[in-house]
Design a protein around this motif. Structure first.
Motif, PDB file in Angstrom:
ATOM      1  N   LEU A 226     -23.729 142.111 -33.016  1.00  0.00           N
ATOM      2  CA  LEU A 226     -22.939 140.891 -32.912  1.00  0.00           C
ATOM      3  C   LEU A 226     -22.323 140.807 -31.530  1.00  0.00           C
ATOM      4  O   LEU A 226     -22.143 141.826 -30.862  1.00  0.00           O
ATOM      5  CB  LEU A 226     -21.829 140.869 -33.970  1.00  0.00           C
ATOM      6  CG  LEU A 226     -22.261 141.027 -35.424  1.00  0.00           C
ATOM      7  CD1 LEU A 226     -21.043 141.092 -36.339  1.00  0.00           C
ATOM      8  CD2 LEU A 226     -23.192 139.899 -35.858  1.00  0.00           C
ATOM      9  N   ILE A 227     -22.008 139.602 -31.102  1.00  0.00           N
ATOM     10  CA  ILE A 227     -21.370 139.407 -29.803  1.00  0.00           C
ATOM     11  C   ILE A 227     -20.127 138.537 -29.995  1.00  0.00           C
ATOM     12  O   ILE A 227     -19.945 137.936 -31.063  1.00  0.00           O
ATOM     13  CB  ILE A 227     -22.332 138.778 -28.776  1.00  0.00           C
ATOM     14  CG1 ILE A 227     -22.735 137.363 -29.187  1.00  0.00           C
ATOM     15  CG2 ILE A 227     -23.570 139.658 -28.596  1.00  0.00           C
ATOM     16  CD1 ILE A 227     -23.589 136.648 -28.149  1.00  0.00           C
ATOM     17  N   PRO A 228     -19.244 138.478 -28.987  1.00  0.00           N
ATOM     18  CA  PRO A 228     -18.065 137.618 -29.120  1.00  0.00           C
ATOM     19  C   PRO A 228     -18.456 136.177 -29.424  1.00  0.00           C
ATOM     20  O   PRO A 228     -19.511 135.698 -29.004  1.00  0.00           O
ATOM     21  CB  PRO A 228     -17.389 137.731 -27.750  1.00  0.00           C
ATOM     22  CG  PRO A 228     -17.813 139.072 -27.243  1.00  0.00           C
ATOM     23  CD  PRO A 228     -19.222 139.249 -27.728  1.00  0.00           C
ATOM     24  N   ALA A 229     -17.569 135.501 -30.155  1.00  0.00           N
ATOM     25  CA  ALA A 229     -17.861 134.126 -30.587  1.00  0.00           C
ATOM     26  C   ALA A 229     -18.202 133.234 -29.410  1.00  0.00           C
ATOM     27  O   ALA A 229     -17.638 133.353 -28.315  1.00  0.00           O
ATOM     28  CB  ALA A 229     -16.664 133.557 -31.343  1.00  0.00           C
ATOM     29  N   GLN A 230     -19.137 132.351 -29.638  1.00  0.00           N
ATOM     30  CA  GLN A 230     -19.569 131.392 -28.621  1.00  0.00           C
ATOM     31  C   GLN A 230     -18.418 130.473 -28.224  1.00  0.00           C
ATOM     32  O   GLN A 230     -17.626 130.040 -29.074  1.00  0.00           O
ATOM     33  CB  GLN A 230     -20.734 130.566 -29.170  1.00  0.00           C
ATOM     34  CG  GLN A 230     -21.441 129.688 -28.173  1.00  0.00           C
ATOM     35  CD  GLN A 230     -22.587 128.916 -28.816  1.00  0.00           C
ATOM     36  OE1 GLN A 230     -22.554 128.596 -29.997  1.00  0.00           O
ATOM     37  NE2 GLN A 230     -23.608 128.614 -28.030  1.00  0.00           N
ATOM     38  N   GLN A 231     -18.322 130.183 -26.951  1.00  0.00           N
ATOM     39  CA  GLN A 231     -17.312 129.243 -26.467  1.00  0.00           C
ATOM     40  C   GLN A 231     -17.694 127.817 -26.876  1.00  0.00           C
ATOM     41  O   GLN A 231     -18.875 127.501 -27.027  1.00  0.00           O
ATOM     42  CB  GLN A 231     -17.202 129.324 -24.944  1.00  0.00           C
ATOM     43  CG  GLN A 231     -16.665 130.645 -24.429  1.00  0.00           C
ATOM     44  CD  GLN A 231     -15.236 130.884 -24.854  1.00  0.00           C
ATOM     45  OE1 GLN A 231     -14.370 130.034 -24.670  1.00  0.00           O
ATOM     46  NE2 GLN A 231     -14.984 132.051 -25.449  1.00  0.00           N
TER      47      GLN A 231
END
Length: 469
Positions: A226-231
């Protein structure tokens, strides 16, 4: 009673005895479907392959142990097994096999989020949308984004190495699979990878199973990065007089920018969507491009301004931009609606051929020529930013000549992609519908290696026979 009737009766008795043995080993009838009417729901995927067979049963285990039990039984009796996720596949990869079993993984739905390691531990029946939602609760994001994300399963995504609308920037499923639990053809369970971001110990077997379409093993658990939430994205929609103009804009855009989304719809797909639900798209346009930037803050607006400048220079007839994420999502929803909207026009043969981005104009031009030559309608949508197109051949299922012309166009499109050093499948998989064209792309040497790997892991050939190889 004739000899053939006696043999048929004996066959049915043997089959019934085998299924009874399977029910006993799995621990109850609740794990096995034998009602013909219920089995019918599991014979096809979304491609509706007319050659799909009638299986002995549908097996629905509730855990990995049940999957292993079913595979040991199938291996012992040399009975074909077709693994199945949500049935949203587009290439006949989960079409049932005559006399085999369908191994449905729809009961394996568990999702666990490890925030510290930034991974999701997921069973294969969980839907892509469910994984996204679980990650979102922790400010995280799972990027692979098929148009069918609301109904497709993670197991199916892994089987086909699915991509989607965001893959131009964020990659495809294999870029996010860190670990897999797999049950092999003989029922042996193995674990590959894990929560580690870096691990190069041994051969890259993990990647071997991603995209193998259920021909090498059955995935029972996946560890997904997982990656940080999309802007919040900024969005652009540009309308062009021709598909060629839109394709040229794509080539120019990708030389200097890397949008989070860069999608194309031709005139036929625009109008198909508008026929179903009015979304304000220009019906008179030859094509539209949908672009999004998620770099955050003023950077997104700046990147969209770059994309707009390219569209204007190529000759876009109208360009609309917005920084409102809700408004932008409405345009993305229009793109996602293309497949079901086009399906209302008739039966479909779905392609997902791809080429290097600079060759996209030639591919799209060739598809138009193929449609005209065969007298069929081929609406086309595309993950244009990475050269992956979806020409959709529409035909009348009740008209043999219409089917013949559609089959001819379907084959010609794959040959066209190969002639441009492209691929017959960018994300949907080979399945059964494209199998005959795979050797033309890979060549005899690579086909021989692929078959050797298949034979090593499944010497009896029971896993999804007839698919891919």
């Amino acid at each position: 009673m004739t000899t053939s009737e006696v043999r048929a009766g004996l066959g049915r008795k043997v089959a019934a005895d085998l299924v009874a043995e399977l029910v006993s080993e799995l621990g109850g009838e609740q794990f096995v479907i034998i009602d013909p009417d219920l089995i019918e729901n599991y014979r096809y995927d979304w491609a509706r392959d007319p050659a799909a067979g009638r299986p002995l049963a549908v097996v629905r285990p509730e855990d990995a142990a049940g999957v292993a039990t079913a595979m040991r039984w199938a291996h012992r009796h040399r009975i074909a097994v077709v693994p199945r996720g949500a049935g949203s596949g587009l290439s006949g990869g989960s079409s049932a096999v005559e006399g085999g079993i369908v191994l449905s993984l729809d009961r394996l739905r568990a999702i666990e989020i490890d925030v510290d390691c930034r991974v999701a531990i997921v069973e294969p029946g969980a839907l892509n949308a469910e994984v996204k939602a679980a990650a979102r609760e922790h400010g995280l994001w799972y990027p692979p984004d098929p148009s069918s994300f609301e109904i497709c399963s993670i197991g199916g995504n892994i089987a086909t190495n699915a991509g989607g609308l965001c893959c131009v920037k964020y990659g495809v499923t294999s870029d996010y699979v860190l670990g897999l639990d797999v049950v092999l053809a003989d029922g042996t369970p193995i674990s590959l990878g894990g929560k580690r971001l870096k691990d190069v110990a041994g051969l890259s077997l993990l990647k071997l199973f991603v995209g193998s379409e259920g021909t090498l093993g059955v995935v029972t658990r996946a560890v997904l990065r997982l990656i940080p939430a999309q802007q919040p994205p900024s969005t652009l929609v540009a309308f062009f007089d021709t598909v060629a103009q839109a394709a040229e804009a794509v080539v120019a855009i990708t030389r200097t920018t890397r949008p989070a989304m860069l999608e194309l719809m031709d005139s036929a797909s625009i109008n198909a969507v508008e026929d179903v639900r009015s979304m304000g798209l220009d019906r008179t346009a030859g094509a539209l491009l949908l672009a999004q930037s998620d770099v955050g803050g003023s950077g997104a607006s700046a990147e969209i301004a770059q994309v707009r400048a390219v569209c204007d220079s190529v000759g876009a007839r109208e360009v609309f931009t917005t920084d409102d994420p809700v408004e932008g999502e409405l345009f993305a929803a229009a793109r996602r609606a293309a497949f079901p909207a086009i399906e209302r026009r008739g039966a479909l043969m779905l392609e997902d051929v791809g080429v290097a981005v600079p060759l996209l104009p030639r591919l799209l031009e060739g598809i138009t020529e193929i449609a005209e030559r065969n007298g069929v309608e081929i609406p086309t949508v595309a993950h244009a930013g990475d050269g992956n197109t979806h020409p959709i051949v529409v035909y009348d299922v009740n008209d043999p000549d219409s089917r013949r012309r559609a089959n001819s166009a379907f084959a010609e499109i794959m040959r066209l992609a190969i002639s441009l050093d492209g691929t017959i499948t960018g994300e949907h998989g080979v399945g059964r519908l494209k199998k005959d064209h795979l050797p033309d792309q890979l060549g005899p040497e690579v086909m021989a290696i692929s078959r050797a790997i298949k034979n090593a892991l499944d010497p009896s050939g029971i896993l999804n026979p007839g698919a891919v190889l």
